[in-house]
Design a protein around this motif. Structure first.
Motif: not given
Length: 313
Positions: A32-43
């Motif tokens: 969905l996203w060209p780089a890190t998704p909005p806000g960042g974080g995640g597993p």
């Protein structure tokens, strides 16, 4: 630019989904996203899949395409449930994709971020993914032989909550634009919500979806903000609702509340309350009350598709 973590996670998506869940290994997976998704974080790491075909550890949200032999020009974004703890791909999303493609619909199965997996934007993360997915489908309309004005959604349980929010809050800016894709509309032309979580307000708030999205003790304002029915307005798409009267997870009041909100806003709505079936029945069981809803949905789609598309032009 994709980070090393995103590349590894994307490899995990490709190795888990086509081999264990999908009928067609040639399906295209679009991040969905060209780089890190909005806000960042995640597993970190690849997607995890349990013994029942439900996935979690979503580091790279995506849509996977299912193309019919004879496209009818209509696309459907499908989101399975799982209480925002997992995504029930095998039980809900994949059977729905097969049913739809057998009838000429081009399907995009959504792998959305789970708020409890460390995403900085918390409850906004899955909504961001759903809005981005609708825009990405529009951007790729010619590639997949679909009409960009004829994109609907079909969501189950927590996926119904997610796509309910996407349907009622299509004009809400859940993230800052990252490229030209985000100039496109995120409004679907129809919305099918199957045993959905609609309200996060008392007394119907004893769900995993509410706890994960807004915590154990949310304020009344938070509960209203993250409920679907509070955002129903005249610009919302036509709604198709299904729920069993003996649903032990999503109180049957959920679909009644949504139907009432639609009627008050003059939104076309069709509600089917099944005699039995509980929760999580997916596309239903043959010779049971739950096996009837796909036929109802097929009839409804034939009625709303063209008229809704024309209204949106």
């Amino acid at each position: 630019m994709l980070t090393r973590r995103m590349v590894l996670a994307a490899i995990g998506i490709m190795t888990v989904l086509p081999t264990k869940l999908l009928a067609n290994a040639a399906n295209t997976v679009l991040p969905l996203w060209p780089a890190t998704p909005p806000g960042g974080g995640g597993p970190n790491g690849p997607v995890s899949e349990n013994a029942k075909g439900a996935i979690s550890n979503i580091a790279v949200p995506s849509i996977e395409t299912f193309q019919p032999a004879k496209p009818n020009g209509v696309a459907v974004l499908v989101a399975a449930g799982g209480g925002y703890k997992r995504i029930e791909m095998k039980k809900e999303a994949i059977p729905a994709a097969k049913w739809l493609t057998d009838r000429g619909f081009t399907v995009f199965v959504l792998t959305y971020r789970l708020p409890g997996e460390g995403w900085s934007d918390g409850p906004l993360a899955p909504l961001q993914d759903a809005q981005r997915a609708l825009r990405l489908i529009r951007q790729n309309a010619s590639r997949f032989q679909i009409d960009p004005e004829r994109i609907g959604v079909l969501g189950f349980s927590a996926g119904g909550h997610l796509l309910g929010l996407a349907s009622t809050r299509s004009a809400f800016s859940s993230y800052n634009a990252v490229d030209m894709t985000d100039s496109l509309s995120a409004r679907p032309i129809f919305s099918g919500l199957i045993y959905p979580i609609i309200t996060l307000e008392a007394p119907y708030d004893h769900t995993s979806s509410r706890r994960i999205l807004i915590g154990k003790h949310p304020s009344p304002a938070e509960s209203a903000e993250w409920s679907v029915q509070t955002h129903v307005r005249s610009q919302c798409p036509p709604m198709f609702l299904v729920q069993a009267k003996d649903d032990p997870i999503s109180d049957p009041a959920n679909t009644r509340i949504m139907a009432d909100a639609c009627k008050q806003a003059d939104i076309p709505v069709e509600l089917h309350q099944l005699a039995s079936g509980g929760h999580g029945f997916g596309m239903g069981e043959k010779d049971a009350p739950t096996g009837m809803w796909p036929d109802y949905f097929s009839t409804w789609l034939a009625k709303v598709d063209v008229s809704a598309a024309q209204q949106h032009r």
